[in-house]
Design a protein around this motif. Structure first.
Motif, PDB file in Angstrom:
ATOM      1  N   GLY A 198       0.832  -1.199   0.000  1.00  0.00           N
ATOM      2  CA  GLY A 198       0.000   0.000   0.000  1.00  0.00           C
ATOM      3  C   GLY A 198       0.861   1.240   0.000  1.00  0.00           C
ATOM      4  N   ARG A 199       0.233   2.367  -0.267  1.00  0.00           N
ATOM      5  CA  ARG A 199       0.959   3.631  -0.376  1.00  0.00           C
ATOM      6  C   ARG A 199       1.580   4.032   0.962  1.00  0.00           C
ATOM      7  N   THR A 200       2.544   4.925   0.907  1.00  0.00           N
ATOM      8  CA  THR A 200       3.179   5.465   2.103  1.00  0.00           C
ATOM      9  C   THR A 200       2.112   6.098   3.004  1.00  0.00           C
ATOM     10  N   GLY A 201       2.135   5.754   4.279  1.00  0.00           N
ATOM     11  CA  GLY A 201       1.225   6.358   5.245  1.00  0.00           C
ATOM     12  C   GLY A 201      -0.147   5.720   5.337  1.00  0.00           C
ATOM     13  N   CYS A 202      -0.372   4.611   4.626  1.00  0.00           N
ATOM     14  CA  CYS A 202      -1.704   3.990   4.648  1.00  0.00           C
ATOM     15  C   CYS A 202      -1.930   3.130   5.888  1.00  0.00           C
ATOM     16  N   GLY A 203      -0.855   2.821   6.632  1.00  0.00           N
ATOM     17  CA  GLY A 203      -1.028   2.085   7.876  1.00  0.00           C
ATOM     18  C   GLY A 203      -0.483   0.668   7.885  1.00  0.00           C
ATOM     19  N   LYS A 204       0.381   0.322   6.942  1.00  0.00           N
ATOM     20  CA  LYS A 204       0.926  -1.037   6.884  1.00  0.00           C
ATOM     21  C   LYS A 204       1.763  -1.379   8.119  1.00  0.00           C
ATOM     22  N   THR A 205       2.680  -0.502   8.474  1.00  0.00           N
ATOM     23  CA  THR A 205       3.564  -0.764   9.614  1.00  0.00           C
ATOM     24  C   THR A 205       2.777  -0.753  10.919  1.00  0.00           C
ATOM     25  N   THR A 206       1.862   0.178  11.066  1.00  0.00           N
ATOM     26  CA  THR A 206       1.034   0.240  12.272  1.00  0.00           C
ATOM     27  C   THR A 206       0.163  -1.009  12.382  1.00  0.00           C
ATOM     28  N   LEU A 207      -0.372  -1.472  11.253  1.00  0.00           N
ATOM     29  CA  LEU A 207      -1.156  -2.709  11.239  1.00  0.00           C
ATOM     30  C   LEU A 207      -0.280  -3.888  11.655  1.00  0.00           C
ATOM     31  N   THR A 208       0.936  -3.938  11.141  1.00  0.00           N
ATOM     32  CA  THR A 208       1.869  -5.002  11.526  1.00  0.00           C
ATOM     33  C   THR A 208       2.086  -4.991  13.038  1.00  0.00           C
ATOM     34  N   GLN A 209       2.334  -3.814  13.591  1.00  0.00           N
ATOM     35  CA  GLN A 209       2.562  -3.696  15.031  1.00  0.00           C
ATOM     36  C   GLN A 209       1.322  -4.135  15.818  1.00  0.00           C
ATOM     37  N   ALA A 210       0.147  -3.745  15.348  1.00  0.00           N
ATOM     38  CA  ALA A 210      -1.096  -4.108  16.039  1.00  0.00           C
ATOM     39  C   ALA A 210      -1.326  -5.623  15.986  1.00  0.00           C
ATOM     40  N   LEU A 211      -1.083  -6.231  14.833  1.00  0.00           N
ATOM     41  CA  LEU A 211      -1.261  -7.676  14.710  1.00  0.00           C
ATOM     42  C   LEU A 211      -0.260  -8.449  15.573  1.00  0.00           C
ATOM     43  N   MET A 212       0.908  -7.867  15.798  1.00  0.00           N
ATOM     44  CA  MET A 212       1.947  -8.513  16.613  1.00  0.00           C
ATOM     45  C   MET A 212       1.821  -8.134  18.101  1.00  0.00           C
ATOM     46  N   ASN A 213       0.813  -7.336  18.422  1.00  0.00           N
ATOM     47  CA  ASN A 213       0.593  -6.871  19.803  1.00  0.00           C
ATOM     48  C   ASN A 213       1.804  -6.142  20.369  1.00  0.00           C
ATOM     49  N   THR A 214       2.453  -5.332  19.529  1.00  0.00           N
ATOM     50  CA  THR A 214       3.569  -4.517  20.001  1.00  0.00           C
ATOM     51  C   THR A 214       3.128  -3.064  20.082  1.00  0.00           C
ATOM     52  N   LYS A 215       3.934  -2.251  20.716  1.00  0.00           N
ATOM     53  CA  LYS A 215       3.622  -0.832  20.885  1.00  0.00           C
ATOM     54  C   LYS A 215       3.518  -0.168  19.517  1.00  0.00           C
ATOM     55  N   LEU A 216       2.473   0.638  19.334  1.00  0.00           N
ATOM     56  CA  LEU A 216       2.282   1.320  18.069  1.00  0.00           C
ATOM     57  C   LEU A 216       3.151   2.569  18.040  1.00  0.00           C
ATOM     58  N   SER A 217       4.075   2.600  17.097  1.00  0.00           N
ATOM     59  CA  SER A 217       4.915   3.781  16.933  1.00  0.00           C
ATOM     60  C   SER A 217       5.257   3.903  15.458  1.00  0.00           C
ATOM     61  N   TYR A 218       5.075   5.093  14.927  1.00  0.00           N
ATOM     62  CA  TYR A 218       5.308   5.295  13.502  1.00  0.00           C
ATOM     63  C   TYR A 218       6.790   5.309  13.190  1.00  0.00           C
ATOM     64  N   HIS A 219       7.154   4.584  12.176  1.00  0.00           N
ATOM     65  CA  HIS A 219       8.472   4.735  11.563  1.00  0.00           C
ATOM     66  C   HIS A 219       8.330   4.433  10.083  1.00  0.00           C
ATOM     67  N   LYS A 220       9.049   5.155   9.275  1.00  0.00           N
ATOM     68  CA  LYS A 220       9.002   4.994   7.834  1.00  0.00           C
ATOM     69  C   LYS A 220       9.728   3.714   7.447  1.00  0.00           C
ATOM     70  N   THR A 221       9.024   2.831   6.761  1.00  0.00           N
ATOM     71  CA  THR A 221       9.622   1.582   6.300  1.00  0.00           C
ATOM     72  C   THR A 221      10.516   1.893   5.105  1.00  0.00           C
ATOM     73  N   GLN A 222      11.813   1.646   5.255  1.00  0.00           N
ATOM     74  CA  GLN A 222      12.785   1.981   4.221  1.00  0.00           C
ATOM     75  C   GLN A 222      13.036   0.828   3.254  1.00  0.00           C
ATOM     76  N   MET A 223      12.850  -0.400   3.749  1.00  0.00           N
ATOM     77  CA  MET A 223      13.080  -1.581   2.915  1.00  0.00           C
ATOM     78  C   MET A 223      12.100  -2.654   3.351  1.00  0.00           C
ATOM     79  N   ILE A 224      12.046  -3.739   2.620  1.00  0.00           N
ATOM     80  CA  ILE A 224      11.145  -4.828   2.990  1.00  0.00           C
ATOM     81  C   ILE A 224      11.548  -5.350   4.361  1.00  0.00           C
ATOM     82  N   GLU A 225      10.586  -5.410   5.268  1.00  0.00           N
ATOM     83  CA  GLU A 225      10.839  -5.897   6.618  1.00  0.00           C
ATOM     84  C   GLU A 225       9.922  -7.082   6.896  1.00  0.00           C
TER      85      GLU A 225
END
Length: 146
Positions: A9-36
């Motif tokens: 999905g596009r930058t800022g659509c919530g992919k990383t935050t969704l990943t954090q939520a699904l993993m039950n980790t603290k939600l904190s924004y960071h720009k994904t620079q490469m495939i993680e």
């Protein structure tokens, strides 16, 4: 372990935050620079859908997963997914509408769903990573329970 999903999905659509939520980790924004990869979730940079030159990287990376998740924020007025983009992948594609807690009107949800359907998503989920809504259905899908 369950199914492996790649989020696109596009930058800022919530992919990383969704990943954090699904993993039950603290939600904190960071720009994904490469495939993680976080356990069974592959989080891709927004640039991979924003620049056609990176489509190949998405297709190659998809070989390592069981499922593709097209992520569309309900707050976005437009979509970057080409029509029937799902056909580029040899895997099932689901649609995930994020930021549903920030949708003010039903039309915003319907617009996001329409973008995802046009892109070829077979099943659509609504989530709010901050309010923890809709996450269980995706977790069940990844666990192979649906």
């Amino acid at each position: 372990m369950g199914k492996i999903i790649m989020l696109v999905g596009r930058t800022g659509c919530g992919k990383t935050t969704l990943t954090q939520a699904l993993m039950n980790t603290k939600l904190s924004y960071h720009k994904t620079q490469m495939i993680e990869t976080v356990e069974n979730i592959i989080d891709t940079p927004g640039e991979y859908i924003e620049n056609r030159n990176y489509y190949r990287a998405l297709i190659v990376t998809s070989a390592e997963c069981d499922l593709i998740g097209f992520v569309q924020a309900c707050t976005d007025q437009a979509s970057l997914f080409p029509v029937q983009f799902a056909s580029a992948f040899a895997k099932p594609v689901i649609g995930i509408v994020t930021k549903v807690d920030r949708c003010n009107q039903q039309e915003e949800l319907e617009r996001a769903e329409q973008f995802l359907r046009e892109a070829g998503a077979q099943q659509i989920f609504h989530v709010s990573s901050y309010e923890k809504k809709g996450l269980e259905k995706i977790k069940e899908l990844l666990a192979g329970n649906t």
